[in-house]
Design an enzyme around this catalytic site. Structure first.
Site, PDB file in Angstrom:
ATOM      1  N   GLU A 297     -14.629   3.655  10.483  1.00 26.12           N
ATOM      2  CA  GLU A 297     -15.156   4.495  11.508  1.00 26.12           C
ATOM      3  C   GLU A 297     -15.037   5.932  10.705  1.00 26.12           C
ATOM      4  O   GLU A 297     -14.066   6.206   9.944  1.00 26.12           O
ATOM      5  CB  GLU A 297     -14.188   4.633  12.554  1.00 26.12           C
ATOM      6  CG  GLU A 297     -14.442   3.409  13.564  1.00 26.12           C
ATOM      7  CD  GLU A 297     -13.650   3.644  14.908  1.00 26.12           C
ATOM      8  OE1 GLU A 297     -13.821   2.684  15.751  1.00 26.12           O
ATOM      9  OE2 GLU A 297     -13.153   4.537  15.092  1.00 26.12           O
TER      10      GLU A 297
ATOM     11  N   TYR B 132      -9.063   7.054  20.711  1.00 22.30           N
ATOM     12  CA  TYR B 132     -10.177   6.565  19.979  1.00 22.30           C
ATOM     13  C   TYR B 132     -10.203   5.091  19.808  1.00 22.30           C
ATOM     14  O   TYR B 132     -10.836   4.686  18.981  1.00 22.30           O
ATOM     15  CB  TYR B 132     -10.084   7.132  18.207  1.00 22.30           C
ATOM     16  CG  TYR B 132     -10.358   8.654  18.450  1.00 22.30           C
ATOM     17  CD1 TYR B 132     -11.900   9.230  18.467  1.00 22.30           C
ATOM     18  CD2 TYR B 132      -9.760   9.654  18.992  1.00 22.30           C
ATOM     19  CE1 TYR B 132     -12.413  10.197  18.539  1.00 22.30           C
ATOM     20  CE2 TYR B 132      -9.977  10.831  19.127  1.00 22.30           C
ATOM     21  CZ  TYR B 132     -11.384  11.232  18.979  1.00 22.30           C
ATOM     22  OH  TYR B 132     -11.906  12.723  19.165  1.00 22.30           O
TER      23      TYR B 132
ATOM     24  N   GLN C 214       0.622  -1.203  -0.074  1.00 18.54           N
ATOM     25  CA  GLN C 214      -0.087  -0.122   0.032  1.00 18.54           C
ATOM     26  C   GLN C 214       0.946   1.265   0.096  1.00 18.54           C
ATOM     27  O   GLN C 214       0.241   2.289  -0.069  1.00 18.54           O
ATOM     28  CB  GLN C 214      -1.016   0.031   1.181  1.00 18.54           C
ATOM     29  CG  GLN C 214      -1.987  -1.144   1.331  1.00 18.54           C
ATOM     30  CD  GLN C 214      -2.468  -1.438   2.624  1.00 18.54           C
ATOM     31  OE1 GLN C 214      -2.179  -0.580   3.668  1.00 18.54           O
ATOM     32  NE2 GLN C 214      -3.519  -2.244   2.659  1.00 18.54           N
TER      33      GLN C 214
ATOM     34  N   HIS D 169      -0.806  -0.312   5.968  1.00 16.84           N
ATOM     35  CA  HIS D 169      -1.359   0.837   6.945  1.00 16.84           C
ATOM     36  C   HIS D 169      -0.327   1.928   7.059  1.00 16.84           C
ATOM     37  O   HIS D 169       0.067   2.393   8.227  1.00 16.84           O
ATOM     38  CB  HIS D 169      -1.467   0.016   8.184  1.00 16.84           C
ATOM     39  CG  HIS D 169      -2.629  -0.952   8.170  1.00 16.84           C
ATOM     40  ND1 HIS D 169      -3.044  -1.848   9.216  1.00 16.84           N
ATOM     41  CD2 HIS D 169      -3.177  -1.677   7.151  1.00 16.84           C
ATOM     42  CE1 HIS D 169      -4.072  -2.573   8.554  1.00 16.84           C
ATOM     43  NE2 HIS D 169      -4.053  -2.688   7.455  1.00 16.84           N
TER      44      HIS D 169
ATOM     45  N   TYR E 287      -9.882 -10.734  10.815  1.00 18.27           N
ATOM     46  CA  TYR E 287     -10.212 -11.720   9.608  1.00 18.27           C
ATOM     47  C   TYR E 287     -10.535 -12.897   9.927  1.00 18.27           C
ATOM     48  O   TYR E 287     -11.211 -13.602   9.131  1.00 18.27           O
ATOM     49  CB  TYR E 287      -9.064 -11.225   8.682  1.00 18.27           C
ATOM     50  CG  TYR E 287      -8.787  -9.739   8.292  1.00 18.27           C
ATOM     51  CD1 TYR E 287     -10.055  -9.209   7.684  1.00 18.27           C
ATOM     52  CD2 TYR E 287      -7.854  -9.149   8.652  1.00 18.27           C
ATOM     53  CE1 TYR E 287      -9.946  -7.799   7.214  1.00 18.27           C
ATOM     54  CE2 TYR E 287      -7.693  -7.698   8.169  1.00 18.27           C
ATOM     55  CZ  TYR E 287      -8.581  -7.095   7.568  1.00 18.27           C
ATOM     56  OH  TYR E 287      -8.380  -5.726   7.032  1.00 18.27           O
TER      57      TYR E 287
END
Length: 378
Positions: free
Chosen positions: A248, A258, A92, A156, A269
């Site tokens: 979210e 949070y 990513q 991520h 998963y």
């Protein structure tokens, strides 16, 4: 007889909007966009990640492999802008978000986030540089933020950049997928929102909880890939990826926690529970969440005049479920959700152009990566 009647009513309720009320969430509509279509502005891009409008209406578009392109009004792509540092284009990672300095017209400063190759792996960093007048080169490039620690992985990275109204820069980071244990610790940048000055310093009005690095705004985040300011209040809003469910929408406040990975509305998963459940004292609840996941990406509140019925609505790109979510808010809560252009593409970013139109970026490899404009179907 009464039992059968009760079950029939319950089934009808669960099949309709009632189940969403029971869950305290809005029901997504799968209706089409009603009178609108997508018009291709530019194509031929390779996994574009973000874009920013220059004052003359042209766009800067990042390609994940490490290229920055200028897109002209007729959709032509420039050669890659020169002067960018090496990126770690793995998984990513790569060249990610791009924003202009609030005073770009006078200083021509461009900011980009990227996964930077480091000793020990890679990590999210933020660079800035001066765009040459001919837009062919980024000059004086310097890295003003480096996420610590580095990690050898491809997941991520977070990476959305937003300037607030005070001129400070919000930077989102991810938990790197395998560094969850560091997210709740406040001596690192894993799973955090960072707030810095435009040259990488520490804003004086940052929160100062004991034990926190001074650049940390909030903690407990998994992977934030969408962020924007509310046009009326100036508040900072984000969307982040959950695991299996639990994406979210948040309105992150300075000094708050949070929850990730202690609380979540998603599952592992593998199907197992994450952390301690969905709530815990001292940890914030999301404004809204998605289950199943939509894989949210770029986001924007609409303030233009091209779609009067969409004024002040929030638009969020969806990667996995391939649509644009239109969220209607009242009193800071989501009261309705509509899916636009369902199944059309993996939408990586959503921006409002200076002409008042919504523009979308698709997450496709070359030559299929596109910039799209939402226009009337008439």
């Amino acid at each position: 007889m009464k039992r059968r009647a009760f079950l029939a009513v319950l089934a009808a309720t669960l099949a309709g909007a009632g189940v969403w009320k029971l869950l305290g969430r809005s029901r997504p509509s799968h209706a089409g966009p009603g009178g609108f279509r997508l018009e291709t502005v530019a194509s031929g891009l390779d996994h574009p990640w973000s874009f920013a409008f220059l004052p003359d209406g042209r766009m800067l578009v990042t390609e994940r492999e490490g290229r920055l392109r200028v897109v002209s009004a007729d959709g032509a792509l420039s050669s890659p802008v020169e002067g960018l540092p090496e990126v770690s284009a793995v998984g990513q990672g790569g060249l990610l978000d791009v924003v202009l300095h609030p005073q770009f017209s006078s200083n021509r400063l461009v900011y980009m986030s990227f996964s930077e190759p480091r000793d020990g792996g890679n990590a999210t960093s933020v660079m800035r540089g001066t765009l040459s007048e001919d837009t062919r080169r980024l000059e004086g490039v310097e890295v003003i933020f480096r996420q610590q620690p580095a990690f050898d992985g491809g997941h991520h990275f977070g990476s959305r950049l937003v300037f607030d109204r005070a001129g400070a820069l919000f930077v989102t980071t991810g938990d790197r997928n395998r560094l969850r244990d560091l997210v709740q610790q406040t001596d690192n940048h894993i799973g955090k929102i960072i707030r810095i000055t435009d040259d990488g310093g520490i804003p004086e009005d940052n929160p100062k909880p004991e034990g926190w690095l001074p650049e940390i705004w909030s903690v407990g985040h998994r992977n934030i890939q969408g962020a924007t300011l509310h046009p009326d209040t100036g508040e900072y809003w984000t969307v982040e990826h959950g695991s299996r469910g639990g994406d979210e929408l948040n309105r992150p406040q300075g000094g708050r926690n949070y929850g990730w990975p202690v609380i979540s509305y998603g599952k592992e998963y593998s199907g197992g529970q994450i952390g301690e459940g969905t709530a815990k004292d001292g940890m914030e609840q999301p404004v809204h969440y998605w289950d199943p996941s939509i894989a949210p990406s770029g986001m924007v509140f609409y303030t233009g005049d091209k779609y009067p019925d969409w004024q002040s609505d929030l638009f969020v790109g969806a990667l996995v479920q391939k649509h644009v979510a239109r969220l209607t808010l009242e009193g800071g809560k989501v009261v309705n959700e509509e899916r636009l252009f369902d199944g059309e593409a993996r939408f990586r970013d959503v921006r409002q152009g200076p002409d008042g139109y919504l523009y979308l970026l698709t997450d496709e490899g070359a030559p299929d990566g596109r910039v799209l404009r939402v226009v009337s179907a008439d």
